[in-house]
Design an enzyme around this catalytic site. Sequence first.
Site: not given
Length: 194
Positions: A65, A90
């Site tokens: 990021c 996940h």
Amino acid sequence: YFNNYPDVNGYFGKYGGAYIEPKLKAAMDEITEAYFSICQSRKFIAELRRIRKDFQGRPTPVYHCERLSNHLGKCQIYLKREDLNHTGAHKLNHCMGEGLLAKYMGKKKLIAETGAGQHGVAIATAAAYFGLECDVYMGEVDIAKQHPNVIRMKMLGANVIPVTKGLKTLKEACDAAFEAYLNEYESAIYCIGT
């Protein structure tokens, strides 16, 4: 660490353990024995790795990021892109492992609960992949709120079973799924998600 913990009673030092309904003690022992007999198996590990890579899309990338890091300064922020797993979360990681364990144990059905529906979608995906039946218990309130995930579960072949007791949400779905497992543990495995 993993050579010593958990101990035979499920404790990590002073933490851990489990209360198991006496009726299910033999079923839980069967699962434990099956897991420990196959978790070191080269065949099992190779199959799980192949599933992770070829079906799930793992390993998922890490994203830097850059702009957020620059904005905050003095740090570099990275995100693990678990949202890129097949089914978008996940949760598929443990569901595929549970499905593979069920397959090795000769079980015919996966039983699970879900609230927002993502675990239900993941377990329905695992069941479809391994050719197993699938019952997903979901509170009536959550079914109404999470209709797109209910549609996905059904498209994958799962039976979405509405729970109408109590608040009709996740807690009651957990109770209902566990009650169902009490009656089907010889041919099914309970795949907890919450």
